[in-house]
Scaffold this active site. Sequence first.
Site, PDB file in Angstrom:
ATOM      1  N   ASP A 312      -7.021  30.669  34.659  1.00 31.42           N
ATOM      2  CA  ASP A 312      -6.149  29.539  34.402  1.00 31.42           C
ATOM      3  C   ASP A 312      -6.993  28.399  33.823  1.00 31.42           C
ATOM      4  O   ASP A 312      -8.217  28.498  33.733  1.00 31.42           O
ATOM      5  CB  ASP A 312      -5.425  29.107  35.689  1.00 31.42           C
ATOM      6  N   GLU A 518       3.651  21.343  38.491  1.00 32.10           N
ATOM      7  CA  GLU A 518       2.519  21.715  39.335  1.00 32.10           C
ATOM      8  C   GLU A 518       2.414  20.799  40.563  1.00 32.10           C
ATOM      9  O   GLU A 518       3.411  20.463  41.198  1.00 32.10           O
ATOM     10  CB  GLU A 518       1.239  21.767  38.499  1.00 32.10           C
TER      11      GLU A 518
END
Length: 635
Positions: A312, A518
């Site tokens: 990521d 997020e």
Amino acid sequence: MAKIRIAIILLGLCLVCNSAGLAEAEYMKYKDPKLSIDARVEDLISRMTLEEKIGQMLQVERKYVSADDIKKYSIGSVMSEAGSIPGPSRLASAQTWIDMVNEFQKGAVSSRLGIPMFYGIDAVHGHSTVYKATFFPHNIGLGATRDPELIKRIGAATALEVRATGIQYAYAPCIAVCRDPRWGRCYESYGEDPALVQSMTEIIPGLQGDIPADLPNGVPFMAGNEKVIGSAKHYVGDGGTINGIDEYNTVIDREGLLRIHMPGYFAAISKGVATIMVSYSSWNGVKMHANRELITGFLKNALHFKGVVISDFEGIDRITTPPHANFTYSVEAGVSAGIDMFMVPQFYKEFVDDLTKLVTKKFIPMSRIDDAAKRILWVKFMMGLFENPFADYSLVRYLGIQEHRELAREAVRKSLVLLKNGESVEKPLLPLRRKASKILVAGSHADNLGYQCGGWTIEWQGISGNDILKGTTILNAIRNTVDPETIVTYKENPDAEFVKSNGFSYAIVVVGEHPYAEMHGDNKNLTIPDPGPETITNVCGAIKCVVVVISGRPVVIEPYLHIIDALVAAWLPGSEGQGVADVLYGDYGFTGKLPRTWFKTVDQLPMNVGDPHYDPLFPFGFGLSTESIKAIYSA
């Protein structure tokens, strides 16, 4: 004179021989599309230096790299982080995107071996960074549809819109199983049930194409230049962290991890997903970006995944606390765990230096570097990049086309979940009457495309308002749908006296969460932001009302339920608000089912179907059904 002639003839023969030798030397197997991918990979890897192999393992953010840098470092991939666009304007055209991607590609193909790069971007509910793109409902809404075939069509449409900007790689789908709605990424999950999430992996053949039946399991696949490679994410257990805290620790035994969080990956691999992205989270205290057991041992060896494992964004930096505290250690841990490609957006030169030293000093074997580089090259050959590295301008026509908007509208209709409809079955409020004399539309989310779309829309955290987005707000959809003589009054937060004194036939209240993404969406209380509760109380306490909740997850609604006549969970429907009006007014019936348990109070969380303490306000799978007006009239 004769000696001169002989010398000239000999020189000519030497030149012919040298030319033949050069011609023979110029034949490179990896450039021959008639050969197998395996043969081409083996030939190319044999020609590469350590520096070139490491360069292929990099994915760098567009802001920090030039075409010359790509050539110099043999960089394998470029990306846009959320909201990162070519040029200063958020209104960048598809052609502008293609120009940028092709410029980077020129650098790649002009390198010593001419290895093309691919470009990656988040396309989590359509091509969500790009102006004029179609914004589909977020995954939580798609989970409510229970319609894998629809999700496959959405994948195909998204692939076309991504390709319309010259990009070949989409970071999708997120196949997290959200076990706690307090998690800020819960709307990126299709739901709390592993089987539901697994069924929604049908988006992968939509994005990549249908994998041929004769391909071995685990082999990545993409079916031509109207498709993109996808990325199943985030491996593994990201939706199960303690208290829903983003990037935190998932505490569960191996059996539970395999039963709840792994089934989506089994399906994704069988459907030829090209890449799998590693999670920021930990499993029982071990950072996934450093988890060799699950990446190499299970994913690569046990499941035989042959594609690319990608980190990521700055994922290896976060192996340490604080991030980037010991980057050399993080590089060693991530590479040794089995990650092949690394999102190192800015400090890629540091990555190259550290990994080069680690290999030359034997801390990391060359075989691990070869494994990573071969996987990346295999995917590039499979994509056809060596034969067609540059983007096709003819695909620009697919961005935001009407066909895709109609598909998004269909998805909105099928994603709506009807939670309450009148005092009883005999006295439903929905479908609403079109020919009412005067109606009220209220709420902060009724006329705001940014709120309607949620996070990962143009910007990472989403936006507010209607200026940058192309679509239909719910307010305008209502105006488009009611009788031409019906007066539609919009007031964002009316007081009770205004509601009582204006003779409205009924009201539609549209409230919900503000955009987030997020960790910024982690939320311990899950209440509707102000003035939403006040709007519900003022309006629904005075007249008949339907409340439409725009949210990425269930929110606190029980305190107001007794004054609400009809309640609709619309999730984050995206750009096509007309789909909401289609169902409110009965052109289509309600069919959506809850992809997540709707709690009574947050004190119950985490609570998922099957738990011993299961006592929901509305259970997983709940959703009232209505028939369309057409069906009623034709009966």
